[in-house]
Design a protein around this motif. Structure first.
Motif, PDB file in Angstrom:
ATOM      1  N   HIS A 270      -4.146  37.731  27.746  1.00 14.30           N
ATOM      2  CA  HIS A 270      -4.204  38.069  29.176  1.00 14.30           C
ATOM      3  C   HIS A 270      -4.769  36.890  29.951  1.00 14.30           C
ATOM      4  O   HIS A 270      -5.712  36.230  29.508  1.00 14.30           O
ATOM      5  CB  HIS A 270      -4.962  39.373  29.446  1.00 14.30           C
ATOM      6  CG  HIS A 270      -6.438  39.373  29.198  1.00 14.30           C
ATOM      7  ND1 HIS A 270      -7.363  39.062  30.176  1.00 14.30           N
ATOM      8  CD2 HIS A 270      -7.159  39.682  28.103  1.00 14.30           C
ATOM      9  CE1 HIS A 270      -8.585  39.190  29.674  1.00 14.30           C
ATOM     10  NE2 HIS A 270      -8.492  39.554  28.425  1.00 14.30           N
ATOM     11  N   ASP A 291     -12.669  34.558  27.653  1.00 13.83           N
ATOM     12  CA  ASP A 291     -12.001  35.847  27.926  1.00 13.83           C
ATOM     13  C   ASP A 291     -11.147  35.734  29.181  1.00 13.83           C
ATOM     14  O   ASP A 291     -11.672  35.886  30.264  1.00 13.83           O
ATOM     15  CB  ASP A 291     -13.066  36.928  28.063  1.00 13.83           C
ATOM     16  CG  ASP A 291     -12.486  38.317  28.256  1.00 13.83           C
ATOM     17  OD1 ASP A 291     -11.276  38.487  28.079  1.00 13.83           O
ATOM     18  OD2 ASP A 291     -13.262  39.226  28.600  1.00 13.83           O
ATOM     19  N   GLU A 324      -5.483  42.763  32.775  1.00 12.89           N
ATOM     20  CA  GLU A 324      -6.008  43.422  31.572  1.00 12.89           C
ATOM     21  C   GLU A 324      -7.365  44.026  31.889  1.00 12.89           C
ATOM     22  O   GLU A 324      -7.696  45.111  31.441  1.00 12.89           O
ATOM     23  CB  GLU A 324      -6.146  42.422  30.422  1.00 12.89           C
ATOM     24  CG  GLU A 324      -6.525  43.044  29.081  1.00 12.89           C
ATOM     25  CD  GLU A 324      -8.024  43.158  28.823  1.00 12.89           C
ATOM     26  OE1 GLU A 324      -8.409  43.792  27.839  1.00 12.89           O
ATOM     27  OE2 GLU A 324      -8.835  42.633  29.620  1.00 12.89           O
ATOM     28  N   GLU A 325      -8.140  43.306  32.715  1.00 15.37           N
ATOM     29  CA  GLU A 325      -9.511  43.738  32.997  1.00 15.37           C
ATOM     30  C   GLU A 325      -9.561  45.017  33.849  1.00 15.37           C
ATOM     31  O   GLU A 325     -10.601  45.628  33.975  1.00 15.37           O
ATOM     32  CB  GLU A 325     -10.317  42.609  33.676  1.00 15.37           C
ATOM     33  CG  GLU A 325     -10.398  41.310  32.867  1.00 15.37           C
ATOM     34  CD  GLU A 325     -11.330  41.363  31.656  1.00 15.37           C
ATOM     35  OE1 GLU A 325     -11.929  42.429  31.417  1.00 15.37           O
ATOM     36  OE2 GLU A 325     -11.429  40.356  30.947  1.00 15.37           O
ATOM     37  N   GLU A 352      -7.345  37.155  21.761  1.00 12.17           N
ATOM     38  CA  GLU A 352      -8.460  37.452  22.674  1.00 12.17           C
ATOM     39  C   GLU A 352      -9.689  36.669  22.257  1.00 12.17           C
ATOM     40  O   GLU A 352     -10.125  36.757  21.098  1.00 12.17           O
ATOM     41  CB  GLU A 352      -8.811  38.942  22.592  1.00 12.17           C
ATOM     42  CG  GLU A 352      -8.089  39.817  23.596  1.00 12.17           C
ATOM     43  CD  GLU A 352      -8.845  40.000  24.905  1.00 12.17           C
ATOM     44  OE1 GLU A 352      -9.702  39.165  25.254  1.00 12.17           O
ATOM     45  OE2 GLU A 352      -8.547  40.995  25.582  1.00 12.17           O
TER      46      GLU A 352
END
Ligand SMILES: [Zn+2]
Length: 473
Positions: A270, A291, A324-325, A352
């Motif tokens: 992501h 991340d 994604e978050e 990830e």
């Protein structure tokens, strides 16, 4: 983070990155300077943390698409586009929310800003039967599905695990007594409400929770405590929907077998992160270097490596998702609008947070979530991938990334990750200075040949009996 010395370093690194692409042998060599150069762009302060569904995310997606094109990937979408735009809906709360009980109970409605603060809501009105729980009994109490829980007293550090348990049990809302809630704090919380996460319209299957959480004053808690268990409690919220957009980058390396029945491989990460937020030590940019700029770099450099070699047997889709978050929204949209039918995706590996070595994993190894759910991890290990079982089953990592959006529809989909939750996790410190570039480069390098093998084989991984994910677990 300091910005000043950046420009010079970027220039040096980009020029260094233009060196030879092959090492002396014929084996592809991932150049650490390429890895660093991607990070210098994606995790720079200029990208403002690539906030989910923001213009910054769009720029990150454009960068990824441009790199895909440079490496020779074709546009992955049916309209010959590299970027898939998804419309999201963001509810914005208007006025103040109320908590009420039926008139027959004689209960006077509670008012947001006077009696309670909204801590978490998806903007929907909710109601359910009251279940009163005292903090000291919380560990023993069985949470009822659909309940509105009045949690009296102070749970302290146990609050997080209780909330997770209530969520799993299907509670509707938690009204949590907060004795420190002053009238000043109530007013401040009202003026500075956290925005509600957007969602995909007409789709209720993202990773996001439906559980509403409210902090109530001691006085309000006492009043609720006088109502009988089972009284229907309603939380009413007034919202206006505003549109937002999120962006997925989709490239394809065409395989030798273009037939409509041929299986494909999906490699993903992501590209969004948390954007600009609450400052910590004067730094408000949540760079997300680990991340998940690091996973994005893995997808980019695997595309670079595999597109530079002989054409694989099966096509490989390289996808970097937005949002994604916000609960896997980009991947959920992709799943609902895939460029090939989902039953043709033989396997999905998401990358990830590969920017740091996990202290519980053997040196150089990535953890592979849901290891014992399918035969994909073990076979990749057999073919040289530096992967191992996830040592944190209690963290449910398998369900916490984009792989899960696809796994819920049957695709054998897992996540390969570095340190599960490093100290920089979701902090402004998740920046380039905290990346272990040697580990990261080596991790990507170790995946090149196993992924090449996967794309050239006929292997179709399978869920192990009873281990296919079914939803809320
Ligand atoms: Zn992530």
């Amino acid at each position: 983070m300091a910005i000043r010395t950046r420009f010079l370093r970027v220039t040096l690194i980009i020029s260094a990155a233009c060196g030879s692409i092959w090492s002396q042998g014929s084996e592809w060599k991932v150049n650490p300077e390429w890895v660093r150069a991607h990070e210098m762009f994606l995790a720079s302060d200029a990208m403002r943390g690539r906030g989910s569904a923001t213009a910054d995310e769009w720029i990150a997606a454009t960068y990824v698409a441009s790199e895909f094109q440079k490496y020779g990937l074709k546009p992955g979408l049916p309209d010959r586009a590299y970027i898939q735009r998804a419309e999201l809906v963001q509810p914005v709360v208007e006025g103040t929310a109320q908590i009420s009980a039926p008139e027959s109970s004689g209960f006077t409605a509670l008012e947001e800003g006077r009696d309670f603060s909204l801590l978490r809501t998806d903007g929907e009105n909710v109601s359910g039967r009251l279940q009163k729980i005292n903090a000291e009994d919380a560990a023993r109490e069985q949470v009822q599905a659909g309940a509105v829980i009045m949690l009296a007293g102070d749970l302290g550090k146990q609050a997080g695990s209780f909330i997770r348990r209530a969520y799993s049990a299907g509670a509707t809302a938690i009204l949590r007594e907060d004795q420190s809630l002053s009238s000043d704090a109530l007013k401040r919380n009202l003026d500075q409400r956290r925005p509600i996460n957007p969602h995909l319209p007409d789709l209720d299957q993202s990773l996001g929770s439906k559980l509403s959480i409210v902090a109530v004053t001691k006085a309000a808690s006492d009043r609720l405590g006088k109502l009988g268990d089972g009284t229907v409690i309603s939380l009413q919220i007034h919202t206006k929907n505003t549109p937002r957009y999120t962006y997925n980058s989709v490239g394809v390396l065409q395989g030798k077998d273009p037939s409509a029945s041929a299986r494909v491989i999906l490699l993903s990460a992501h590209l969004d992160h948390l954007g600009v937020g609450e400052p910590v030590n004067g730094d408000s940019i949540y760079n997300g270097a680990n991340d998940d700029a690091s996973g994005t770099v893995a997808v980019l450099e695997l595309a670079h490596a595999l597109a530079s070699g002989p054409k694989p047997q099966r096509s490989i889709y390289f996808v970097c998702y937005g949002s994604e978050e916000f609960g896997g929204l980009g991947s959920t949209y992709f799943r609902e609008h895939p460029p090939v039918p989902l039953d043709r995706i033989a396997a999905n590996v998401e990358f990830e947070m590969i920017g740091n070595q996990d202290p519980k994993m053997p040196k150089g190894k990535l953890l592979f979530t849901g290891w014992d759910r399918s035969n994909l991890g073990p076979i990749l290990l057999e073919h040289g991938a530096q992967l191992g079982d996830d040592p944190y089953p209690e963290q449910h990592f398998f369900e916490r990334s984009d792989n899960y959006s696809l796994a819920l529809k049957g695709v054998v989909a897992h996540t390969a990750g570095g340190w599960g939750t490093p100290p920089t996790y979701h902090k402004p410190d998740d920046d380039i200075a905290h990346l272990d570039f040697d580990f990261m480069t080596q991790a990507i390098q170790s995946l090149v040949e196993p992924m090449r093998w996967l794309a050239n084989s006929n292997f179709v991984p399978q869920w192990l009996p009873g281990r296919k994910p079914l939803g809320r677990e």
